[in-house]
Design an enzyme around this catalytic site. Sequence first.
Site, PDB file in Angstrom:
ATOM      1  N   GLY A 207     -14.475 -82.258 -41.833  1.00  0.00           N
ATOM      2  CA  GLY A 207     -15.234 -82.050 -43.063  1.00  0.00           C
ATOM      3  C   GLY A 207     -15.377 -83.331 -43.858  1.00  0.00           C
ATOM      4  O   GLY A 207     -15.310 -84.449 -43.331  1.00  0.00           O
ATOM      5  N   ASP A 208     -15.536 -83.178 -45.150  1.00  0.00           N
ATOM      6  CA  ASP A 208     -15.842 -84.320 -46.018  1.00  0.00           C
ATOM      7  C   ASP A 208     -14.683 -85.300 -46.190  1.00  0.00           C
ATOM      8  O   ASP A 208     -14.879 -86.383 -46.744  1.00  0.00           O
ATOM      9  CB  ASP A 208     -16.254 -83.821 -47.408  1.00  0.00           C
ATOM     10  CG  ASP A 208     -17.508 -82.965 -47.374  1.00  0.00           C
ATOM     11  OD1 ASP A 208     -18.119 -82.844 -46.288  1.00  0.00           O
ATOM     12  OD2 ASP A 208     -17.876 -82.415 -48.424  1.00  0.00           O
TER      13      ASP A 208
ATOM     14  N   ALA B 214      -8.129 -82.937 -38.596  1.00  0.00           N
ATOM     15  CA  ALA B 214      -8.824 -83.024 -39.881  1.00  0.00           C
ATOM     16  C   ALA B 214     -10.323 -83.002 -39.643  1.00  0.00           C
ATOM     17  O   ALA B 214     -10.831 -83.493 -38.624  1.00  0.00           O
ATOM     18  CB  ALA B 214      -8.423 -84.296 -40.635  1.00  0.00           C
TER      19      ALA B 214
ATOM     20  N   CYS C 261     -23.594 -76.085 -51.007  1.00  0.00           N
ATOM     21  CA  CYS C 261     -24.918 -76.698 -51.073  1.00  0.00           C
ATOM     22  C   CYS C 261     -25.922 -75.806 -51.800  1.00  0.00           C
ATOM     23  O   CYS C 261     -27.010 -76.264 -52.155  1.00  0.00           O
ATOM     24  CB  CYS C 261     -25.425 -77.011 -49.668  1.00  0.00           C
ATOM     25  SG  CYS C 261     -24.399 -78.222 -48.794  1.00  0.00           S
TER      26      CYS C 261
ATOM     27  N   THR D   9      -5.789 -86.455 -36.050  1.00  0.00           N
ATOM     28  CA  THR D   9      -5.375 -87.586 -36.866  1.00  0.00           C
ATOM     29  C   THR D   9      -4.421 -88.459 -36.060  1.00  0.00           C
ATOM     30  O   THR D   9      -4.222 -88.246 -34.855  1.00  0.00           O
ATOM     31  CB  THR D   9      -4.682 -87.099 -38.140  1.00  0.00           C
ATOM     32  OG1 THR D   9      -3.431 -86.493 -37.778  1.00  0.00           O
ATOM     33  CG2 THR D   9      -5.542 -86.096 -38.894  1.00  0.00           C
TER      34      THR D   9
ATOM     35  N   PRO E  73      -0.817 -86.233 -33.503  1.00  0.00           N
ATOM     36  CA  PRO E  73      -1.565 -85.333 -32.612  1.00  0.00           C
ATOM     37  C   PRO E  73      -1.419 -83.852 -32.958  1.00  0.00           C
ATOM     38  O   PRO E  73      -2.210 -83.035 -32.471  1.00  0.00           O
ATOM     39  CB  PRO E  73      -0.983 -85.643 -31.223  1.00  0.00           C
ATOM     40  CG  PRO E  73       0.337 -86.279 -31.489  1.00  0.00           C
ATOM     41  CD  PRO E  73       0.196 -87.013 -32.778  1.00  0.00           C
TER      42      PRO E  73
ATOM     43  N   ALA F 296      -8.542 -79.812 -44.193  1.00  0.00           N
ATOM     44  CA  ALA F 296      -9.954 -79.639 -44.532  1.00  0.00           C
ATOM     45  C   ALA F 296     -10.062 -79.710 -46.051  1.00  0.00           C
ATOM     46  O   ALA F 296     -10.528 -78.785 -46.713  1.00  0.00           O
ATOM     47  CB  ALA F 296     -10.475 -78.311 -43.989  1.00  0.00           C
ATOM     48  N   THR F 297      -9.593 -80.830 -46.591  1.00  0.00           N
ATOM     49  CA  THR F 297      -9.396 -80.966 -48.026  1.00  0.00           C
ATOM     50  C   THR F 297     -10.650 -81.417 -48.775  1.00  0.00           C
ATOM     51  O   THR F 297     -10.638 -81.537 -50.004  1.00  0.00           O
ATOM     52  CB  THR F 297      -8.255 -81.958 -48.306  1.00  0.00           C
ATOM     53  OG1 THR F 297      -8.435 -83.136 -47.488  1.00  0.00           O
ATOM     54  CG2 THR F 297      -6.920 -81.335 -47.947  1.00  0.00           C
TER      55      THR F 297
ATOM     56  N   TYR G 103     -47.312 -77.608 -29.915  1.00  0.00           N
ATOM     57  CA  TYR G 103     -48.551 -77.792 -30.683  1.00  0.00           C
ATOM     58  C   TYR G 103     -49.325 -76.491 -30.805  1.00  0.00           C
ATOM     59  O   TYR G 103     -49.536 -75.773 -29.829  1.00  0.00           O
ATOM     60  CB  TYR G 103     -49.436 -78.845 -30.017  1.00  0.00           C
ATOM     61  CG  TYR G 103     -50.883 -78.790 -30.459  1.00  0.00           C
ATOM     62  CD1 TYR G 103     -51.218 -78.990 -31.798  1.00  0.00           C
ATOM     63  CD2 TYR G 103     -51.905 -78.517 -29.551  1.00  0.00           C
ATOM     64  CE1 TYR G 103     -52.538 -78.922 -32.218  1.00  0.00           C
ATOM     65  CE2 TYR G 103     -53.226 -78.452 -29.959  1.00  0.00           C
ATOM     66  CZ  TYR G 103     -53.540 -78.647 -31.303  1.00  0.00           C
ATOM     67  OH  TYR G 103     -54.841 -78.568 -31.720  1.00  0.00           O
TER      68      TYR G 103
END
Length: 569
Positions: free
Chosen positions: A293-294, A291, A44, A284, A287, A119-120, A439
């Site tokens: 991430g994106d 997986a 990022c 997934t 078991p 984590a591809t 505040y």
Amino acid sequence: MAERIVVIGAVAAGPRAACRAKRLNPQAEVIMIDKDDLISYGGCGIPYYVSGDIPDEKELRLTAFKMLRDEKFFENAKGVHTLTKTLATKIDREKKLVHVKYLDSGKEDTIAYDKLVLATGASPFLLPIPGRDLDGVFAISNLHTAIEIKERISKGLVEKVAIIGAGAIGLEMAEAFRDLWGLEVTVLEYFGQPLPRLLDPPMARIVAEHLKEKGVKLVLNARTKEIEGKDGKATAVITEDGRYECDLVIMATGVRPNSQLAKEAGLCVSPLTGGIVVNERLQTSDPNIYAGGDCIEITHLISGKKMVISSGALANRHGRIIGTNLAGGTETFRGATGAFVMKCFDLAVASCGLSYEVAKLEGFDAFYALHNQTERAHYYPGAGLIFVEIVADRRDRRVLGFQAVGPMTDGAMARVNSIAKLLEFKPRLEDTSYMELAYAPPFNAALDPLNVVSMVANNIADGLFKPIEFDEVIKRLREEDPNTIFLDVRSEKEAKPLMEKYPGRWIWIVYDQVRHNIAKIPRDKEIIIVCNSSMRAYEAARVLYAAGFDKVYVPLGGMNFVRRWGWEL
């Protein structure tokens, strides 16, 4: 024999899962593999490296205590054996083997696993148009791409940039090219606004005008047809309506999950989102395979629908949950509300939940309220305006989403962060109206913008005033609607230019004198009351309703919105 955990992917979710698993289960053998040689970097931060805010790409790969996250670091500090430039080509679930290819040597091998983590990540979506393979056409896919782009610019090879897509990445790259390098930047957006689906038009117009002020050419409703080239190099982007010369093209048209490896292994992959299907424990359909991430699909906690979202923050949380569960834990991930924040030149732009337009598409009986005020106490030096929107359902006043555009401070993000988690628990407008927020005058007003915009929304739902959008206000002005009178309750100095431009149609009665001048307001006309934030206009409307007026309308947001849109009345 020690359990072996193999992690495929070493950018965000992968390293977090690997290191967490090793810390909780020191006896486990943890192997992390990645096809790249640059790993565990802050993706990022790429636009800020290109812009020069981050001078060296290594900064994106350093820990907070200045250690380089490379193979040696993970081996020595974390106890995780890391193989870079190693491509996972196949998963044999029956034999529990990962087939790999070592990219330097071309050698192929297998790595056995007891537990496997995918984590591809995701890959940029490239428009299927002629010319996308020309030299000079890039997608922001990895750190190598960023380094090459920056080298081209620093060598003076780039003067004009065309960016296809006005999402977050597209706008961040526009700033990077324009702010430091002073390049000529054109942003081509398919939809009718920047940041579609993240912001609604009233908020997006502020961003669009700011881009214009900063010298970025924003072309909306642009239908890109092809990229033109000469001698193998990109020279222009062609749309249905124009030709835009450039030396560099950035495709910022979204990403797609890297789920092919999982699909070929027979794991469940969503045909709708393309993401790997996981349960709340991030397992997934096998078991023994996790997986995160994106590359996975998750649940949107407002709509209940499945989605994929590219987020380094979510990926890191996924990694920790996976690492915990690999070590015998029972942590869960329920979903996300899509909390989002970005820097756009001098603006902070943030949102969470559903926009008004998306909420309608999802079947909610949605409505929205707008508000603007200083993000600090109005009397505190340097207080700038923040513009906010809240989206709710008319049926039960459930809050569905929130948006903020303000100065480049933490104000917009703070408001979004304060409500993002709350959305999961289906708050009502009364909850956000009276939500307790810290505040002090240097930070906010006694009634925070989040509180006030919720109160405005409640007033709309209670029928305490009749809202009207500024698009309709402009329409009535231009058409010289004889049945509409515009009542300006601001100062005489602010109202005078419009009184001169629209004589007899634009009248002025200062806010605190409205109740004493009822007789000056025609009862046979529709009345639109105008002020800068619509707060005074709302109070004046209540006075007129009490006096028997019926067709009295208050424009949502007030004149401060119109000014920030660059509109001229």
